[in-house]
Design a protein around this motif. Structure first.
Motif, short mmCIF file in Angstrom:
data_model
loop_
_atom_site.label_atom_id
_atom_site.label_comp_id
_atom_site.label_asym_id
_atom_site.label_seq_id
_atom_site.Cartn_x
_atom_site.Cartn_y
_atom_site.Cartn_z
N VAL A 17 1.74 -7.45 9.28
CA VAL A 17 1.59 -6.28 8.41
C VAL A 17 1.26 -6.73 6.99
CG1 VAL A 17 2.77 -4.28 7.41
CG2 VAL A 17 3.06 -4.83 9.85
N ARG A 18 1.98 -7.74 6.51
CA ARG A 18 1.74 -8.26 5.15
C ARG A 18 0.29 -8.72 5.00
NH1 ARG A 18 5.06 -13.38 2.58
NH2 ARG A 18 4.33 -13.11 0.44
N ARG A 19 -0.21 -9.43 5.98
CA ARG A 19 -1.60 -9.89 5.94
C ARG A 19 -2.58 -8.71 5.98
NH1 ARG A 19 -2.52 -15.16 6.25
NH2 ARG A 19 -0.78 -16.54 6.78
N SER A 20 -2.25 -7.69 6.77
CA SER A 20 -3.16 -6.54 6.86
C SER A 20 -3.21 -5.74 5.56
CB SER A 20 -2.76 -5.63 8.03
OG SER A 20 -1.61 -4.87 7.72
N VAL A 21 -2.12 -5.77 4.80
CA VAL A 21 -2.07 -5.03 3.54
C VAL A 21 -2.58 -5.89 2.37
CG1 VAL A 21 -0.52 -3.94 1.85
CG2 VAL A 21 -0.20 -3.51 4.31
N LEU A 22 -2.06 -7.09 2.24
CA LEU A 22 -2.36 -7.92 1.07
C LEU A 22 -3.54 -8.86 1.27
CD1 LEU A 22 1.28 -8.84 -0.01
CD2 LEU A 22 -0.17 -6.97 -0.85
N GLY A 23 -3.90 -9.11 2.51
CA GLY A 23 -5.02 -10.00 2.82
C GLY A 23 -4.55 -11.42 3.07
N ASP A 24 -5.29 -12.12 3.91
CA ASP A 24 -4.95 -13.49 4.27
C ASP A 24 -4.92 -14.42 3.07
OD1 ASP A 24 -4.61 -12.98 7.01
OD2 ASP A 24 -6.73 -13.36 7.44
N ASP A 25 -5.90 -14.31 2.18
CA ASP A 25 -5.95 -15.22 1.02
C ASP A 25 -4.68 -15.11 0.19
OD1 ASP A 25 -8.43 -16.14 1.79
OD2 ASP A 25 -9.53 -14.90 0.35
N HIS A 26 -4.25 -13.90 -0.10
CA HIS A 26 -3.04 -13.72 -0.92
C HIS A 26 -1.82 -14.29 -0.20
CE1 HIS A 26 -0.08 -11.95 -3.60
NE2 HIS A 26 0.59 -11.69 -2.49
N VAL A 27 -1.66 -13.94 1.08
CA VAL A 27 -0.49 -14.40 1.83
C VAL A 27 -0.50 -15.92 1.97
CG1 VAL A 27 0.75 -14.26 4.03
CG2 VAL A 27 -0.23 -12.19 3.01
N GLU A 79 3.16 -7.30 -12.33
CA GLU A 79 2.43 -8.17 -11.41
C GLU A 79 2.37 -7.57 -10.01
OE1 GLU A 79 3.65 -12.28 -11.46
OE2 GLU A 79 3.87 -12.24 -13.64
N GLU A 80 3.49 -7.05 -9.54
CA GLU A 80 3.52 -6.43 -8.22
C GLU A 80 2.65 -5.17 -8.19
OE1 GLU A 80 5.49 -7.14 -5.25
OE2 GLU A 80 5.80 -9.10 -6.12
N LEU A 81 2.65 -4.42 -9.30
CA LEU A 81 1.81 -3.23 -9.40
C LEU A 81 0.34 -3.60 -9.23
CD1 LEU A 81 1.26 -0.23 -9.98
CD2 LEU A 81 1.46 -0.78 -12.43
N ALA A 82 -0.12 -4.58 -9.99
CA ALA A 82 -1.51 -5.01 -9.89
C ALA A 82 -1.83 -5.50 -8.48
CB ALA A 82 -1.80 -6.10 -10.93
N MET A 83 -0.92 -6.26 -7.88
CA MET A 83 -1.14 -6.78 -6.52
C MET A 83 -1.31 -5.62 -5.54
SD MET A 83 1.42 -9.08 -4.15
CE MET A 83 2.63 -7.77 -4.02
N HIS A 84 -0.47 -4.59 -5.65
CA HIS A 84 -0.55 -3.48 -4.72
C HIS A 84 -1.76 -2.58 -5.00
CE1 HIS A 84 2.75 -3.81 -1.86
NE2 HIS A 84 3.36 -4.48 -2.82
N ILE A 85 -2.21 -2.53 -6.24
CA ILE A 85 -3.46 -1.81 -6.53
C ILE A 85 -4.62 -2.54 -5.86
CG2 ILE A 85 -5.11 -1.20 -8.34
CD1 ILE A 85 -2.63 -0.55 -10.12
N ARG A 86 -4.64 -3.86 -5.97
CA ARG A 86 -5.70 -4.63 -5.29
C ARG A 86 -5.65 -4.42 -3.78
NH1 ARG A 86 -4.12 -8.31 -9.32
NH2 ARG A 86 -2.79 -9.45 -7.86
N ALA A 87 -4.44 -4.26 -3.24
CA ALA A 87 -4.28 -4.09 -1.80
C ALA A 87 -4.80 -2.75 -1.29
CB ALA A 87 -2.81 -4.27 -1.41
N THR A 88 -5.09 -1.81 -2.19
CA THR A 88 -5.57 -0.50 -1.73
C THR A 88 -6.88 -0.60 -0.98
OG1 THR A 88 -6.64 0.01 -3.86
CG2 THR A 88 -4.35 0.78 -3.54
N VAL A 89 -7.64 -1.68 -1.18
CA VAL A 89 -8.86 -1.84 -0.39
C VAL A 89 -8.53 -1.99 1.09
CG1 VAL A 89 -10.20 -2.82 -2.31
CG2 VAL A 89 -9.06 -4.35 -0.71
N ASN A 90 -7.30 -2.40 1.40
CA ASN A 90 -6.86 -2.56 2.79
C ASN A 90 -6.03 -1.38 3.29
OD1 ASN A 90 -8.01 -5.15 2.97
ND2 ASN A 90 -6.20 -6.06 2.05
N THR A 91 -5.45 -0.61 2.38
CA THR A 91 -4.56 0.48 2.82
C THR A 91 -5.25 1.83 2.86
OG1 THR A 91 -3.77 0.99 0.58
CG2 THR A 91 -2.55 -0.71 1.83
#
Length: 135
Positions: A17-27, A79-91
């Motif tokens: 789930v983490r990879r599907s939301v945040l992406g493989d590169d981030h994880v 930092e977490e806010l920015a990370m989760h905004i970037r993750a919106t491309v996956n969510t």
């Protein structure tokens, strides 16, 4: 009830789930930084946040993304806010979704928190645009 031996462990599900939301590169980057100091903490958040809460069928990933962004904005977790905004491309959460969530933050958590979160959102979206939408 016996657990199906073919089902993934809570940690494995959390990583999926983490990879599907945040992406493989981030994880992969985050995993490479784990040390003995935070190994148990990382396991805890992978199992509980990702393997339990984000894996639950109660909300869609889009809905969870919106809620998470609002909470992070209200708490001032930049930092977490920015990370989760970037993750919106996956969510699937749209820029309009995020703007609406941050408007709620203004009313329920305060205008300064929302104002600061809008600044982070604008900077994050500008960076994403400059990188061609990449996280």
């Amino acid at each position: 009830m016996a657990e199906n031996s073919a089902s993934p462990s809570r940690y494995e599900l959390g990583m999926q789930v983490r990879r599907s939301v945040l992406g493989d590169d981030h994880v992969d980057r985050a995993s490479a930084l784990i040390t003995d100091i935070d190994r148990k903490f990382q396991q805890l958040i992978t199992e509980s946040a990702w393997g339990t809460v984000w894996a639950s069928e109660g909300l869609t990933k889009r809905e969870r993304s919106i809620v998470t962004i609002a909470l992070l904005a209200a708490l001032g977790q930049d930092e977490e806010l920015a990370m989760h905004i970037r993750a919106t491309v996956n969510t699937g959460a749209t820029q309009q979704d995020i703007c609406e969530a941050l408007m709620h933050v203004a009313i329920y958590a305060g205008v300064p928190a929302s104002n600061h979160a809008f600044k982070i959102a604008k900077k994050t979206y500008e960076g994403m645009d400059a990188a061609g939408g990449e996280k």
